[in-house]
Scaffold this active site. Structure first.
Site, mmCIF file in Angstrom:
data_model
loop_
_atom_site.group_PDB
_atom_site.id
_atom_site.type_symbol
_atom_site.label_atom_id
_atom_site.label_comp_id
_atom_site.label_asym_id
_atom_site.label_seq_id
_atom_site.Cartn_x
_atom_site.Cartn_y
_atom_site.Cartn_z
ATOM 1 N NE ARG A 154 91.869 -12.002 -2.843
ATOM 2 C CZ ARG A 154 93.091 -12.160 -2.867
ATOM 3 N NH1 ARG A 154 93.799 -12.383 -3.736
ATOM 4 N NH2 ARG A 154 93.725 -11.682 -1.511
ATOM 5 N NE ARG A 236 97.733 -8.270 6.955
ATOM 6 C CZ ARG A 236 98.259 -8.805 5.868
ATOM 7 N NH1 ARG A 236 98.448 -10.052 5.801
ATOM 8 N NH2 ARG A 236 98.319 -7.845 4.675
ATOM 9 C CG ASP A 260 104.518 -15.477 5.977
ATOM 10 O OD1 ASP A 260 105.710 -15.243 6.136
ATOM 11 O OD2 ASP A 260 103.933 -14.560 5.371
ATOM 12 C CD GLU A 265 104.253 -8.632 9.934
ATOM 13 O OE1 GLU A 265 104.729 -8.148 8.737
ATOM 14 O OE2 GLU A 265 103.730 -9.772 10.076
ATOM 15 C CG HIS A 285 104.301 -10.450 6.232
ATOM 16 N ND1 HIS A 285 103.601 -9.418 6.956
ATOM 17 C CD2 HIS A 285 103.461 -11.066 5.253
ATOM 18 C CE1 HIS A 285 102.255 -9.307 6.295
ATOM 19 N NE2 HIS A 285 102.186 -10.323 5.393
#
Length: 329
Positions: A154, A236, A260, A265, A285
């Site tokens: 996607r 990721r 990112d 996190e 992120h």
């Protein structure tokens, strides 16, 4: 229902049109991030429906075992942060719309923003200007560059379209199904894994993280990249072999990175080796962090709560929980 929303850092959800869908429910929102089990158990002790912001908080068995009132976890997309087995054991239904076929344009846009920022040294040039100096180097344009998309899903497709609009040469690498879709859309397929990493000027990762893809990109893959090449990861951190990206950048192949996502996190206090590297552009992120993307995601999440309350749950991950509760009723 008593609904709790975790990790709404900027208290954004109340400003979205979709928030009105929870008007008949008792909603509590937390704006800070807490991972400590005792603190979470206290916060969620009365919660019946829990709303998660993607993977910001891990919901594991030790916590779930302490939440007797919890009936539903509602979220969107993948759920490696949720202990599904523990949910089932505790009679908690997990609902998550996997939104297949629906691009995340926010993530795709950030990916291309990072490409442009890294290639033109935008953060570094801005920092120099703020520090009282002038130009610090010469960047690169993307027109005519070879953009490698690893894999054509996607988001990968959307990034490929953006690259095409900028006059880039698009090359796709990935599984057979991914490559077949890319070829059908007119994009080139890499001759081999080795050629993909050796020939691309920019490589952008767009792969779901699960056990089979953890560490998929290895140190020897990165060492094949050009000294002038850029590696972009908005998917990721776990897709890259542990420590391999830092080592590769130190050795000069690839010459740049834009990321990112991180192994743990949130990253606080500047404590990550990539943040200290002048050839890396880092963001916290924010691939999905836009008002428009929130409206899309939380429309689904709130719809799942409303549907559950009506006895018609949507997008059930562990449907056995619902079947057992229905049989009990």
């Amino acid at each position: 229902m008593k609904v709790t929303i975790l990790d709404d850092y900027f208290d954004t959800l109340k400003t979205l049109p979709c928030f009105a869908r929870l008007s008949d429910h008792d909603v509590t929102i937390f704006n800070d991030h807490v991972q400590n089990t005792d603190a979470l158990a206290e916060r969620l002790k009365d919660t019946e429906a829990l709303v998660l912001f993607r993977e910001r908080t891990k919901i594991q068995g030790e916590l779930l075992d302490r939440l007797p009132n919890l009936k539903l976890i509602s979220q969107r997309s993948v759920y490696p942060h949720v202990d599904v087995e523990a949910c089932t054991r505790n009679g908690v239904l997990l609902c998550s719309n996997m939104h297949k076929g629906t691009p995340s344009f926010a993530a795709a846009e950030l990916t291309f923003a990072l490409i442009l920022a890294a290639m033109r040294q935008i953060p570094q040039q801005m920092a120099a200007l703020q520090a009282g100096t002038w130009q610090i180097g010469v960047g690169h344009t993307v027109q005519g560059k070879q953009l490698g998309i690893y894999s054509y899903g996607r988001i990968g497709e959307a990034v490929a379209r953006y690259g095409e609009a900028f006059g880039m040469k698009i090359v796709v690498f990935g599984g057979d199904e991914s490559c077949a879709r890319a070829a059908a859309d007119g994009f080139s397929i890499a001759k081999s894994r080795e050629a993909f990493f050796e020939e691309c000027d920019i490589i952008s990762l767009h792969i779901r993280l699960h056990p089979a893809t953890t560490g998929l990109v290895r140190g020897d893959d990165l060492s094949r990249m050009k000294p002038s090449a850029l590696l972009v990861n908005t998917s990721r951190a776990g897709l890259i072999e542990d420590g391999a990206l830092v080592t590769a950048l130190q050795q000069g192949r690839p010459g740049m990175a834009a990321v990112d996502v991180y192994e743990e996190e949130p990253v606080l206090g500047g404590k990550h080796p990539l943040l200290a590297m002048p050839n890396v552009v880092c963001t916290p992120h924010i691939g999905f962090v836009s008002h428009e993307e929130y409206e899309t995601q939380f429309s689904d999440i709130f719809d799942q709560i409303v549907a559950f309350d009506r006895g018609q749950p949507l997008h059930m991950v562990n449907s056995a929980v619902w079947e057992q509760s229905a049989a009990a009723r």
